[in-house]
Design a protein around this motif. Structure first.
Motif, short mmCIF file in Angstrom:
data_model
loop_
_atom_site.label_atom_id
_atom_site.label_comp_id
_atom_site.label_asym_id
_atom_site.label_seq_id
_atom_site.Cartn_x
_atom_site.Cartn_y
_atom_site.Cartn_z
N ASN A 122 -9.52 -1.86 -8.32
CA ASN A 122 -10.66 -2.51 -7.70
C ASN A 122 -11.69 -1.45 -7.34
O ASN A 122 -12.28 -0.85 -8.22
CB ASN A 122 -10.23 -3.34 -6.49
CG ASN A 122 -11.31 -4.31 -6.03
OD1 ASN A 122 -12.23 -4.63 -6.78
ND2 ASN A 122 -11.22 -4.75 -4.79
N GLN A 123 -11.89 -1.17 -6.08
CA GLN A 123 -12.91 -0.23 -5.67
C GLN A 123 -12.33 1.16 -5.44
O GLN A 123 -11.17 1.31 -5.04
CB GLN A 123 -13.60 -0.71 -4.39
CG GLN A 123 -14.41 -1.99 -4.58
CD GLN A 123 -14.93 -2.53 -3.27
OE1 GLN A 123 -14.15 -2.84 -2.39
NE2 GLN A 123 -16.25 -2.67 -3.15
N ASP A 159 0.83 -1.20 0.00
CA ASP A 159 0.00 0.00 0.00
C ASP A 159 0.87 1.26 0.00
O ASP A 159 2.03 1.23 0.44
CB ASP A 159 -0.88 0.04 1.26
CG ASP A 159 -1.85 -1.13 1.33
OD1 ASP A 159 -2.13 -1.73 0.28
OD2 ASP A 159 -2.30 -1.44 2.45
N GLY A 194 -4.68 2.46 2.56
CA GLY A 194 -5.26 1.22 3.06
C GLY A 194 -5.49 1.27 4.55
O GLY A 194 -5.18 2.25 5.23
N ASP A 252 -3.30 -1.02 -1.94
CA ASP A 252 -4.21 0.12 -1.89
C ASP A 252 -3.43 1.42 -1.94
O ASP A 252 -2.26 1.48 -1.53
CB ASP A 252 -5.02 0.09 -0.58
CG ASP A 252 -5.87 -1.15 -0.43
OD1 ASP A 252 -6.47 -1.59 -1.43
OD2 ASP A 252 -5.95 -1.67 0.70
N SER A 290 -9.26 2.30 1.41
CA SER A 290 -9.75 0.97 1.76
C SER A 290 -9.90 0.79 3.26
O SER A 290 -9.11 1.31 4.06
CB SER A 290 -8.78 -0.09 1.22
OG SER A 290 -9.27 -1.38 1.46
N ASP A 291 -10.92 0.00 3.64
CA ASP A 291 -11.14 -0.47 5.01
C ASP A 291 -11.26 0.66 6.01
O ASP A 291 -10.67 0.63 7.09
CB ASP A 291 -10.03 -1.44 5.43
CG ASP A 291 -10.14 -2.77 4.70
OD1 ASP A 291 -11.27 -3.14 4.35
OD2 ASP A 291 -9.11 -3.42 4.48
N LYS A 337 -13.55 1.63 -0.21
CA LYS A 337 -14.04 0.41 0.43
C LYS A 337 -14.08 0.63 1.93
O LYS A 337 -13.06 0.91 2.55
CB LYS A 337 -13.14 -0.78 0.10
CG LYS A 337 -13.56 -2.09 0.74
CD LYS A 337 -12.62 -3.20 0.31
CE LYS A 337 -12.99 -4.54 0.95
NZ LYS A 337 -12.77 -4.51 2.41
N ASN A 371 -7.46 -0.97 -4.11
CA ASN A 371 -8.48 0.05 -3.87
C ASN A 371 -7.85 1.44 -3.73
O ASN A 371 -6.68 1.58 -3.39
CB ASN A 371 -9.25 -0.27 -2.59
CG ASN A 371 -9.92 -1.62 -2.63
OD1 ASN A 371 -10.69 -1.92 -3.54
ND2 ASN A 371 -9.63 -2.46 -1.64
#
Length: 258
Positions: free
Chosen positions: A229-230, A161, A188, A185, A211-212, A233, A208
């Protein structure tokens, strides 16, 4: 307040008292500087081992400052470079110290995470115009660190990340930071609560954008674009996460919260 100097090319007495007699290794400064001291750093240090911040803390508001300078010793945004040279595992590692300010620093080519906390650190640590790139794992990992402030920092081309927060690392604040072209990410986390992102960019990362995110996190006027990806997230229990005035576009996965 004492002023110290670090220049890996210096050939003087290596006692940190002037540019002529500057320390040639940042570790000497990390082991010596105390509350309210300022350490001026210039040039490039080739690392054979990580720099451990495990000796002295600053006090609020008299923090310890490490600042990069140009070849003339002026503070103009030129960064002091820590080059892992594919030999050092990490650049800056924190063990329980607090109230330290890093300005105009570059960390690159470490074989593992370039900046991380090894034991719990709860006092303020500030990163300003600090760049981490081309490292073998995460750029900035705030594991076991809280009350972190990142201003205009960048993390790119890392094998993990760009920036990563963990369960202990509540209260990480990012202002106008960027993360791009990382293998993980951009920003992240893992159960990362209470994080703030203001005016941040996350793009072209392999997983992402953001993320998270956990409860109490805030994204304001951020951009997440073109990640694999996203765009954003959130973590499983993401109640009270706020996202305002942000753009989430052009992702291979879900381009929205998911």
């Amino acid at each position: 307040m004492t002023e110290y100097y670090v220049d890996p090319a210096a050939t003087g007495n290596n006692d940190g008292t002037s540019w002529t007699d500057a320390w040639t290794d940042l570790q000497s400064a990390a082991d010596t500087a105390v509350s309210e001291d300022v350490v001026y750093c210039r040039g490039t240090q080739i690392l054979t081992s990580r720099i451990d911040f495990d000796t002295n803390s600053g006090t609020y508001p008299n923090i310890i400052t490490f600042v990069g300078c140009n070849t003339s010793g002026d503070i103009d945004g030129t960064r002091f470079v820590l080059d892992g040279n594919s030999a050092a595992s990490s650049g800056l590692v924190f063990n329980g110290v607090n109230y330290i300010h890093f300005k105009n620093i570059e960390i690159k080519n470490c074989t593992d995470t370039s900046v991380y906390g090894e034991t719990n650190t709860s006092g303020m640590i500030i990163f300003e115009n600090v760049v981490s790139h081309d490292n073998g794992n995460v750029g900035f990992s705030f594991s076991r660190m809280s009350n972190i402030f990142c201003f205009m920092c960048s993390s790119y081309n890392n094998s993990g990340d760009g920036f990563r927060g963990w369960s202990y690392s509540g209260g990480v604040h990012h202002f106008f930071c960027s993360a791009h072209d990382n293998a993980g990410d951009g920003f992240g986390g893992s159960d990362a609560y209470g994080h703030m992102f203001i005016g941040c960019l996350s793009y072209d990362n392999s997983v992402n954008g953001f993320s998270d995110l956990q409860a109490g996190s805030l994204l304001f006027s951020c951009i997440s674009n073109g990640n694999s990806n996203q765009g954003i997230k959130t973590y499983a229990s993401s109640d009270h996460t706020s996202i305002m005035g942000s753009r989430i576009t052009n992702h291979s996965g879900t381009g929205d919260i998911g």
